[in-house]
Design an enzyme around this catalytic site. Sequence first.
Site, mmCIF file in Angstrom:
data_model
loop_
_atom_site.group_PDB
_atom_site.id
_atom_site.type_symbol
_atom_site.label_atom_id
_atom_site.label_comp_id
_atom_site.label_asym_id
_atom_site.label_seq_id
_atom_site.Cartn_x
_atom_site.Cartn_y
_atom_site.Cartn_z
ATOM 1 N N HIS A 1 -16.370 25.517 -22.076
ATOM 2 C CA HIS A 1 -17.504 26.143 -21.386
ATOM 3 C C HIS A 1 -18.395 25.082 -20.742
ATOM 4 C CE1 HIS A 1 -16.757 30.219 -22.459
ATOM 5 N NE2 HIS A 1 -16.954 30.080 -23.760
ATOM 6 N N HIS B 1 -12.849 25.104 -27.306
ATOM 7 C CA HIS B 1 -13.243 26.278 -26.523
ATOM 8 C C HIS B 1 -14.665 26.120 -26.007
ATOM 9 C CE1 HIS B 1 -13.626 30.764 -25.882
ATOM 10 N NE2 HIS B 1 -14.902 30.447 -26.080
ATOM 11 N N GLU B 2 -15.570 25.732 -26.898
ATOM 12 C CA GLU B 2 -16.969 25.583 -26.483
ATOM 13 C C GLU B 2 -17.149 24.416 -25.517
ATOM 14 O OE1 GLU B 2 -18.729 27.980 -27.019
ATOM 15 O OE2 GLU B 2 -17.668 28.919 -28.689
ATOM 16 N N GLU C 1 -14.007 33.289 -20.735
ATOM 17 C CA GLU C 1 -13.438 33.169 -22.075
ATOM 18 C C GLU C 1 -11.963 32.763 -22.017
ATOM 19 O OE1 GLU C 1 -15.179 33.139 -24.811
ATOM 20 O OE2 GLU C 1 -16.956 33.524 -23.591
#
Length: 304
Positions: free
Chosen positions: A152, A148-149, A205
Site C-alpha cells: 500500500h 501487503h501493508e 487490495e
Amino acid sequence: MAEQTPLKHSTFSTWLGLVLGTWAGLAWGSLISASIGIGVGVAAGSVLGGFLAVPLWGTVWGLICLRRHRELAVKDHGITLLPEDDPLAQRVYALAARLGLQTRPWVGTMPHNNAYAIGSGANSAMVVVGQPLLDTLSEAEVDAIIGHELGHIVNNDMRRMGLARSFQNSLVWYLGFSDTLQRWGRWFLTWVSELYVLSISRKREYWADAFGAALTSKAHMIAALEKLHNVPDLSEFERKEARLMFRGVAEGSWLSTHPTLEERRAALEAETYLERILELKGRDAWGATPQILPTVDNIAYAKS
C-alpha cells in the site's frame, strides 16, 4: 520471470480521474438544473465555479487530512509505537528495503486482530500490526501481512484513497449550496462517487496482496488471508476503519471495501497481479538491474 514493465506508483492518474469525474458530475448536475427550469445561465455559472472550486478543495483538504492521519491514529487507535531496535520494527525495515523504499516507516502494534498502513506517503507512513496476529500467525504469514501493508505504501494507496474520499466530500459539499442540485442530483452523485471510491479500495487490495506474496510466497499470503477471515466478525472499530484494514468489509458486492476471500485467493493463485510485479530477489524493485540489497542500518530514517 520475464522482464516486465515496472509498476507505476504515481497517484497522478488517480487524481486526474477524480478531476474528470468531478467535472462530469457537475455537468450532469447542470443539465438536471436546466431541465427543471432554473435556467441555462444560472446552471452553467454554478458548474463553472465548481470546475475550479471542487478539485482545488478536494486536493488541498485531502492532502492536509492525510498529513494528520498518522498522529490521529496513534492517539485514537490504541497504538503502541515501537523503538527502532524492536524485532518487529527490524523486520518491517528489512522488507521495506527489499521493496526499494529509502525511508523507514513508523511501526506500531494495536490490540485489534487486523493490520493497516497509514500516512500521506512513503516518508510519513506507519505500519500497524495487531498483537493477536503476532501471537497466532507464523513468522512468514506475519511477513506476508507486513508486505501487503508495504505494498500500500509503495503504491501510494493511502494518498489515492484519501484524495478519492476528499473529492467525494467536496463535490457533495459544493452541491449542497444549490437546493435544486441537492434535491435532484446530490443523492445520485453521492452514491455514484461512493461506488467509485469502493471500487478503488477493492482493487488496491489485490495489488497489496501481490506484494505480500512477492516478499514471501503465494502460499503464505493465502494462509494469512484464510486465518484472518476465519476469526470472529469485525469489531466496531474495524468496521469504522474498514477502508484502512487488512481485512475489511467483504460481502461480494459493490458496497464492499475489500474483495472476498475467494476472490483474493483466486487472484493470487492465478497471479493476476503478481505477474505484473518485477521479481524482487536480487533486483531493484522498479527496474531490472541486479543490486546488493541495503541493510536496515543504511536506510535513511524519515523524520517529519
